[in-house]
Design a protein around this motif. Structure first.
Motif, PDB file in Angstrom:
ATOM      1  N   UNK A  43      -7.563  33.776   7.236  1.00 23.73           N
ATOM      2  CA  UNK A  43      -8.578  33.269   7.656  1.00 23.73           C
ATOM      3  C   UNK A  43      -7.447  32.894   9.408  1.00 23.73           C
ATOM      4  N   UNK A  44      -7.699  32.984  10.137  1.00 20.11           N
ATOM      5  CA  UNK A  44      -6.859  31.387  11.355  1.00 20.11           C
ATOM      6  C   UNK A  44      -7.862  31.513  12.368  1.00 20.11           C
ATOM      7  N   UNK A  45      -8.293  30.782  13.178  1.00 17.13           N
ATOM      8  CA  UNK A  45      -9.340  29.789  14.224  1.00 17.13           C
ATOM      9  C   UNK A  45      -8.379  29.843  14.768  1.00 17.13           C
ATOM     10  N   UNK A  46      -8.919  30.183  16.304  1.00 11.55           N
ATOM     11  CA  UNK A  46      -8.420  29.602  17.535  1.00 11.55           C
ATOM     12  C   UNK A  46      -9.625  28.620  18.117  1.00 11.55           C
ATOM     13  N   UNK A  47     -10.226  27.577  19.306  1.00 13.60           N
ATOM     14  CA  UNK A  47     -10.989  27.412  19.823  1.00 13.60           C
ATOM     15  C   UNK A  47     -11.168  27.560  21.183  1.00 13.60           C
ATOM     16  N   UNK A  48     -12.144  28.509  21.836  1.00  8.62           N
ATOM     17  CA  UNK A  48     -11.826  28.766  23.484  1.00  8.62           C
ATOM     18  C   UNK A  48     -13.450  28.530  23.618  1.00  8.62           C
ATOM     19  N   UNK A  49     -13.117  27.548  24.513  1.00  4.01           N
ATOM     20  CA  UNK A  49     -14.916  27.452  25.048  1.00  4.01           C
ATOM     21  C   UNK A  49     -15.374  26.482  23.900  1.00  4.01           C
ATOM     22  N   UNK A  50     -16.417  27.007  24.161  1.00  2.00           N
ATOM     23  CA  UNK A  50     -17.864  26.741  23.270  1.00  2.00           C
ATOM     24  C   UNK A  50     -17.653  27.936  21.816  1.00  2.00           C
ATOM     25  N   UNK A  51     -17.141  28.888  21.753  1.00  2.00           N
ATOM     26  CA  UNK A  51     -16.809  29.449  20.744  1.00  2.00           C
ATOM     27  C   UNK A  51     -15.184  28.921  19.702  1.00  2.00           C
ATOM     28  N   UNK A  52     -15.297  29.827  18.350  1.00  2.00           N
ATOM     29  CA  UNK A  52     -14.116  30.285  17.653  1.00  2.00           C
ATOM     30  C   UNK A  52     -13.689  31.432  17.974  1.00  2.00           C
ATOM     31  N   UNK A  53     -12.449  31.780  17.745  1.00  7.92           N
ATOM     32  CA  UNK A  53     -11.880  33.451  17.529  1.00  7.92           C
ATOM     33  C   UNK A  53     -10.922  33.007  16.178  1.00  7.92           C
ATOM     34  N   UNK A  54     -12.212  34.092  15.393  1.00  8.49           N
ATOM     35  CA  UNK A  54     -11.565  33.643  14.405  1.00  8.49           C
ATOM     36  C   UNK A  54     -10.717  35.495  13.989  1.00  8.49           C
ATOM     37  N   UNK A  55      -9.632  35.500  13.301  1.00  8.36           N
ATOM     38  CA  UNK A  55      -8.475  36.383  13.235  1.00  8.36           C
ATOM     39  C   UNK A  55      -8.518  36.898  11.532  1.00  8.36           C
ATOM     40  N   UNK A  56      -9.177  37.759  11.402  1.00  9.47           N
ATOM     41  CA  UNK A  56      -8.996  37.953   9.734  1.00  9.47           C
ATOM     42  C   UNK A  56      -7.733  39.237   9.723  1.00  9.47           C
ATOM     43  N   UNK A  57      -6.677  38.876   8.803  1.00 10.80           N
ATOM     44  CA  UNK A  57      -5.847  39.578   8.632  1.00 10.80           C
ATOM     45  C   UNK A  57      -5.894  39.977   7.071  1.00 10.80           C
ATOM     46  N   UNK A  58      -5.588  41.309   6.790  1.00 13.26           N
ATOM     47  CA  UNK A  58      -6.171  41.832   5.721  1.00 13.26           C
ATOM     48  C   UNK A  58      -5.308  42.424   5.415  1.00 13.26           C
ATOM     49  N   UNK A  59      -4.063  42.672   4.868  1.00 11.06           N
ATOM     50  CA  UNK A  59      -2.983  43.377   3.704  1.00 11.06           C
ATOM     51  C   UNK A  59      -3.220  44.633   2.326  1.00 11.06           C
ATOM     52  N   UNK A  60      -2.730  44.843   2.337  1.00  8.95           N
ATOM     53  CA  UNK A  60      -3.386  45.777   1.152  1.00  8.95           C
ATOM     54  C   UNK A  60      -1.867  46.566   0.471  1.00  8.95           C
ATOM     55  N   UNK A  61      -2.181  45.985  -0.685  1.00  5.83           N
ATOM     56  CA  UNK A  61      -0.797  46.640  -2.249  1.00  5.83           C
ATOM     57  C   UNK A  61      -1.044  48.146  -2.225  1.00  5.83           C
TER      58      UNK A  61
END
Length: 458
Positions: A356-374
């Protein structure tokens, strides 16, 4: 499609989708691509092309305001086209030939060609089954005078099969009988199959629909010298059927769905529900009469002859009832469930990695979920559970897929056959702690679970 089948269905569907879009572009046909992720959590994209009625036909004929919809899955029930070297199935070729006929002979009714993406049963709870078809039904929900024909033909068929279905989702007699008549005029074998099409639940809210496809013929029908039906023949039949059915105002809500069908030597006989009830009452009365007759003459000298005649009549009656029962759709196809193995406390990197990667924007957090499969999974399930013991009520600002929240627990709806690399962005309130849980179901039946903590602002 279920676990144990091909895991590269997503790639095959993407290639077929691109080929359909390319051909429509070459024909200068305007089309629209409909992403299924925002409303149905499905990874595919449907394609639809609207071909309007010929100019000057508006209001001039009985079928002027009607809409005929020809629907085909981008990926057929088998998971890929008839040949691994081909991107299009026989059904897709039928659709394009049908489009050519409409362009050369514009009809008096509107036509919608719909290629449904992600149109397969769900492989795990949580996702919408037949997402492409569901999107189409919702789109047509408030439009009247719509006739829909759903076709699934991976390979050239020996005969055209109409699947009746069962109950109130059965194909209406008023829509089925004209199709058989047109097939007979073109000397094309047509069968009525009473098996469960697997789509009954999806047709619940859409009455004016006919489903065709499959390989299992009804009893007492004989294909014509084992010849395959050509795309040109089938396209002409569909065109004539659409022209015929849209010219008649059919009350599909009240039409007969409990009819019987008898097919013998390519002759098709339809028995309406009212006639069928009368026949059953008559047969029951006749059997009772024969029983009484047998009772009164059992002591006579000709009792052996009477018993023999009675046995013959009873045998013929049982055969007749068996035929009627078979053709009124009582069989339900059972799908075996494959046992699943839940894998936890193992090195999940052998199956997939997530971060996960979090980006703060105003009163919220944008959570980027990255999934990679074998290994390409059959299905993902994604959850978020609030961890802190304060007020459990919270809300999701934004998500690229449908979701449902109950108390501390939110489930995000994801479809089948996701891509190997999946990136999702979910906007959550700040000062919230919890866990994202990812469940991945793989072709070998393994369910791999990974937890990602979320502690924004804590």
């Amino acid at each position: 499609m279920f676990p144990g089948m091909h895991a590269d269905v997503r790639t095959a569907e993407t290639q077929t989708h691109d080929e359909i879009a390319r051909i429509l572009g070459e024909k200068n046909i305007t089309f629209r691509e409909q992403s299924l992720m925002p409303d149905y959590g499905a990874f595919g994209t449907s394609i639809e092309a609207l071909l309007p009625a010929r100019s000057g036909s508006g209001g001039g004929g009985t079928g002027a305001n009607s809409l005929f919809v020809l629907t085909l899955p981008i990926t057929s029930a088998g998971g890929k086209p008839a040949s691994s070297n081909e991107k299009l199935s026989w059904g897709h070729e039928l659709a394009f030939k049908f489009i050519d006929i409409i362009l050369s002979e514009p009809p008096s009714f509107d036509t919608l060609i719909y290629f449904a993406g992600d149109n397969w049963p769900v492989v795990s709870p949580g996702a919408y089954p037949y997402a492409g078809l569901q999107a189409l039904f919702n789109q047509l929900e408030n439009r009247e005078d719509v006739i829909l024909m759903y076709c699934d033909f991976p390979a050239p068929p020996d005969a055209i099969q109409i699947v009746k279905g069962k109950g109130q989702t059965a194909a209406p007699l008023a829509l089925v009988e004209p199709f058989f008549k047109i097939c007979a005029e073109h000397d094309v074998p047509c069968f009525l199959n009473t098996i469960d099409a697997g789509l009954d639940a999806e047709f619940d809210n859409f009455a004016a629909a006919v489903y065709s496809g499959g390989d299992i013929p009804a009893w007492f029908n004989i294909p014509r010298n084992e010849e395959k039906i050509t795309v040109g023949e089938a396209a002409i039949i569909v065109y004539e059927y659409a022209a015929d059915i849209t010219q008649n105002k059919i009350d599909v809500e009240n039409t007969d769905r409990n009819y019987a069908h008898i097919g013998f030597n390519r002759k098709n006989i339809f028995i309406s529900e009212y006639t069928l009830v009368l026949l059953i009452l008559f047969a029951s009365t006749a059997v009772c009469f024969l029983c009484l007759l047998l009772f009164y003459i059992s002591k006579s000298r000709i009792k052996r002859l009477v018993i023999s005649v009675f046995a013959l009549v009873l045998f013929i009656s049982l055969i007749s009832f068996a035929i009627l029962y078979t053709n009124t759709g009582k069989n339900i196809r059972q799908t075996p469930k494959k046992s699943q193995q839940k894998i936890e406390n193992i090195v999940t990197e052998h199956y997939f990695t997530a971060e996960t990667e979090e980006i703060r924007f105003l009163d919220r957090n944008i959570v980027k979920i990255k999934i990679n499969t074998r290994h390409l999974p059959l299905h993902y399930r994604l959850f978020f559970t609030r961890r802190d013991m304060e007020d459990p009520v919270y809300f999701i600002y934004d998500a690229p897929m449908p979701y449902s929240t109950q108390g501390r627990h939110t489930e995000f709806i994801l479809g089948s056959y996701p891509p190997a690399s999946l990136n999702l962005e979910i906007a959550l309130p700040r000062n919230l702690s919890g866990d994202f849980i990812i469940e991945a179901l793989f072709e070998d039946g393994s369910k791999v679970v990974q937890s990602l903590p979320y502690n924004a602002g804590i």
